[in-house]
Write an enzyme that holds these catalytic residues in place. Sequence first.
Site, PDB file in Angstrom:
ATOM      1  N   GLU A   1       0.767  -1.197   0.469  1.00 18.64           N
ATOM      2  CA  GLU A   1      -0.399  -0.285   0.112  1.00 18.64           C
ATOM      3  C   GLU A   1       0.870   1.260   0.100  1.00 18.64           C
ATOM      4  O   GLU A   1       1.915   1.331   1.002  1.00 18.64           O
ATOM      5  CB  GLU A   1      -0.884  -0.057   1.408  1.00 18.64           C
ATOM      6  CG  GLU A   1      -2.026  -1.388   0.981  1.00 18.64           C
ATOM      7  CD  GLU A   1      -2.759  -0.835   2.355  1.00 18.64           C
ATOM      8  OE1 GLU A   1      -4.242  -1.353   2.513  1.00 18.64           O
ATOM      9  OE2 GLU A   1      -2.126  -0.929   3.629  1.00 18.64           O
ATOM     10  N   CYS A   2       0.635   2.163  -0.772  1.00 17.77           N
ATOM     11  CA  CYS A   2       1.595   3.727  -0.874  1.00 17.77           C
ATOM     12  C   CYS A   2       2.774   3.530  -1.024  1.00 17.77           C
ATOM     13  O   CYS A   2       3.105   3.078  -2.397  1.00 17.77           O
ATOM     14  CB  CYS A   2       0.529   4.210   0.136  1.00 17.77           C
ATOM     15  SG  CYS A   2       0.616   6.102  -0.035  1.00 17.77           S
ATOM     16  N   GLY A   3       3.806   3.469   0.554  1.00 15.41           N
ATOM     17  CA  GLY A   3       4.839   3.723  -0.130  1.00 15.41           C
ATOM     18  C   GLY A   3       4.999   2.293  -0.483  1.00 15.41           C
ATOM     19  O   GLY A   3       6.625   2.444  -1.457  1.00 15.41           O
TER      20      GLY A   3
ATOM     21  N   TYR B   1       4.034   0.771  -1.937  1.00 18.14           N
ATOM     22  CA  TYR B   1       3.235   0.180  -3.291  1.00 18.14           C
ATOM     23  C   TYR B   1       4.581   0.822  -4.362  1.00 18.14           C
ATOM     24  O   TYR B   1       5.484   0.456  -5.382  1.00 18.14           O
ATOM     25  CB  TYR B   1       2.360   0.636  -4.001  1.00 18.14           C
ATOM     26  CG  TYR B   1       1.532   1.008  -5.752  1.00 18.14           C
ATOM     27  CD1 TYR B   1       1.971   0.199  -6.267  1.00 18.14           C
ATOM     28  CD2 TYR B   1       1.085   2.283  -6.501  1.00 18.14           C
ATOM     29  CE1 TYR B   1       1.319  -0.016  -7.517  1.00 18.14           C
ATOM     30  CE2 TYR B   1       0.393   1.960  -7.257  1.00 18.14           C
ATOM     31  CZ  TYR B   1       0.953   1.010  -8.212  1.00 18.14           C
ATOM     32  OH  TYR B   1       0.204   1.293  -9.079  1.00 18.14           O
TER      33      TYR B   1
ATOM     34  N   SER C   1      -1.033  -0.292  -4.223  1.00 17.03           N
ATOM     35  CA  SER C   1      -2.339   0.673  -4.544  1.00 17.03           C
ATOM     36  C   SER C   1      -2.093   1.951  -3.997  1.00 17.03           C
ATOM     37  O   SER C   1      -1.467   1.499  -2.569  1.00 17.03           O
ATOM     38  CB  SER C   1      -3.196   0.171  -4.371  1.00 17.03           C
ATOM     39  OG  SER C   1      -4.466   0.971  -4.259  1.00 17.03           O
TER      40      SER C   1
END
Length: 441
Positions: A318-320, A322, A411
């Site tokens: 997730e985020c970082g 990703y 994501s």
Amino acid sequence: MRLLLAAPHSGSGKTTFALALLLALKELGLKVQPFKVGPDYLDPTHLEAASGRRPYNLDGFFLDEKGLLALFRHGARGADFALVEGVMGLFDGKDPLGEVGSTAQVARLLKAPVALVVDAKGMAGSLAALAQGFRDFRPGVRVVGVFANRVGSERHAGILKEALEAVGLPLLGWLPEDPALALPERHLGLVLAGEAPPPLKALRQALRVDLPRVMELAASAPPLPEVPPFLPERRPPRVRLAYAWDRAFAFYYPEALELLEALGAELVPFSPLEDEALPEAEALLLGGGYPELFAERLAENRAMREAIRRFPGPVVAECGGYMYLSQGLWVGEDFFPMVGLVPGEARMAERPILGYREVEALRDNPVAKKGEAFKGHEFHYARMESSPSPAWRRVGGEEVEGYTDGRILGSFVHLYLPACPEGAGRFLALAHGKAKLRRPR
């Protein structure tokens, strides 16, 4: 006893007062449980440093009334006092009037007395007008007093106290204007407490507070209804789940990790910065964080990048996380190779993308079957190139985002798994070998 700290707007000093008040209450011998309204990973690290207890996120967009009350009871067990730090302004949320995803919504659901934290620099009688307006704005949100921040002097505090008494509100406490009390910030908000410890001693020494009045108001909160437990009955461990945990990756909802544990995960931390090999595990979780601040070191740790690239089990990033799974990360004009499991390169931008998200799975992935919807939140400055196999579509829109090949999910959306625990169960079942994903064509 419970009390909620709110404010007219962001930057008023909610976290600063929460820390000082946590310390003052602890000095009385009370066990004080902190909570944070909204999808925040940063402020809770400071609340934990002051309280010694794990904070929980209370969010009315993620959870319905029963779920939010259940999480509150779960977090407050064994505590004498619950202190809830709000988010943004009291009535700021997902919609224009703050009916959903706001501090006011949480205050109403918890039936919690609200203390308004106001930046009082340069104010006198205007503080009374402001506080009266917030008190009278919406029935069901009970503003009971004011904490004044950045007060100029004892005399200034006396003026503010007299002005508030004229509208029937007490000045519960105040902090002076002093740069030594400021909390360090960077582009996503406060710096994590583990990197730059908050000035706890200075805050406690500076705080002027009427603790008997604070406790009296907190004790005025009415009883809450009984609700089912927040977590399911704990199962024996069946899956070793390795999750990234270091200065580059530390953004996780604690209640989501506890849910995974309750469903049978043995959580094993590892450091993409420091470790050269993954721990023995069947599933991999890469949370959010600051890979852009450690891009060079992440790139230099080729052994870890290769270990993740060869990992055979399901991976959620997730985020970082990703960004770390991408082909590489651009920070300014410098490029740093990353793991390479996700197509495309990430690039830092000047403006953030942020907000609540409700997304629908475009194809099967490790937490969702095609068509299933999840709630989450985005807050990031990075941009990723268009994915050839996007994971999510925004519910009610056409925007697509993320990447999945069935085994890997990357994501920018931080999913709130407690709102859909079936997703957490699916992730663990896939790792355990009891579920097989049909790979998208």
